[in-house]
Design an enzyme around this catalytic site. Structure first.
Site, PDB file in Angstrom:
ATOM      1  N   GLU A  72       0.737  -0.951   0.127  1.00 40.28           N
ATOM      2  CA  GLU A  72       0.193  -0.009   0.340  1.00 40.28           C
ATOM      3  C   GLU A  72       0.777   1.453  -0.097  1.00 40.28           C
ATOM      4  O   GLU A  72       0.590   1.856  -0.776  1.00 40.28           O
ATOM      5  CB  GLU A  72      -1.373  -0.291   0.982  1.00 40.28           C
ATOM      6  CG  GLU A  72      -1.691  -1.042   1.282  1.00 40.28           C
ATOM      7  CD  GLU A  72      -1.348  -2.630   1.354  1.00 40.28           C
ATOM      8  OE1 GLU A  72      -2.060  -3.296   1.119  1.00 40.28           O
ATOM      9  OE2 GLU A  72      -0.592  -2.674   2.119  1.00 40.28           O
ATOM     10  N   HIS A 117      10.425  15.093  10.126  1.00 38.57           N
ATOM     11  CA  HIS A 117      11.601  15.316   8.953  1.00 38.57           C
ATOM     12  C   HIS A 117      10.522  15.274   7.102  1.00 38.57           C
ATOM     13  O   HIS A 117      11.831  15.628   6.736  1.00 38.57           O
ATOM     14  CB  HIS A 117      12.330  14.572   9.061  1.00 38.57           C
ATOM     15  CG  HIS A 117      12.980  13.971  10.524  1.00 38.57           C
ATOM     16  ND1 HIS A 117      14.184  13.805  10.932  1.00 38.57           N
ATOM     17  CD2 HIS A 117      13.194  15.024  11.472  1.00 38.57           C
ATOM     18  CE1 HIS A 117      15.252  13.594  11.754  1.00 38.57           C
ATOM     19  NE2 HIS A 117      14.275  14.684  12.329  1.00 38.57           N
TER      20      HIS A 117
END
Length: 168
Positions: A72, A117
């Site tokens: 996925e 991040h």
């Protein structure tokens, strides 16, 4: 914030519970399928619908489900403007979590890092590897963690965008 959700046949029940949870938390949800159990369906068909929506609206979010979440996430990350992280289960980091050497004992730190991040706008959950109660906490942590905006992270995301545009 609008959140697009998708799964194949194996994750319908969990997806529906997550939709109810998100709506209760005040989020607008869009169900991209699957809508009924068909053991022969193919997850790229459903995941692709959610990823396409996030690709067109990169400031929105997507949450997708799969037995492992691996395939996925791979499908989602094929779409321009999509940065999809993968979550299995809570795990305490074994090393520092950034270049400053900060340590963490938060078992959901990995989710924070996908946002802080990487400004991940999609999350793939491998539901066969995570307890249901942890799914809801994981989603809440992921949705509530902002992107840091640090220059090094923006620079790296720009490089990802160049790869998507085949300009490297």
């Amino acid at each position: 914030m609008k959140i697009y959700l998708a799964t194949d046949h194996t994750g319908i029940e969990l997806k529906n519970k997550v939709i109810a949870f998100l709506q209760k938390e005040g989020y607008e949800t869009v169900d991209c399928g699957a809508y009924e159990y068909d053991k022969y369906d193919d997850y790229p068909d459903w995941i692709g619908k959610a990823a396409q929506k996030v690709s067109e609206n990169p400031n929105e979010r997507g949450i997708i489900f799969g037995g492992s979440g691996q395939g996925e996430a791979m499908v989602a990350n094929k779409f321009k403007n999509v940065r999809c992280g993968l979550f299995y289960a809570p795990a305490v980091p074994t090393q520092s979590v950034n270049i400053e050497g900060d340590k963490s004992t938060d078992p959901f730190e990995i989710l924070k890092l996908t946002r802080d991040h990487n400004n991940a706008n999609m999350l793939s959950i491998g539901f066969r590897f995570v307890k249901e109660e942890d799914v809801f906490r994981a989603i809440k942590v992921w949705l509530e963690t902002p992107f840091s905006g640090a220059e090094r992270h923006k620079r790296r995301i720009k490089k990802i965008t160049k790869i998507e545009e085949n300009k490297m």
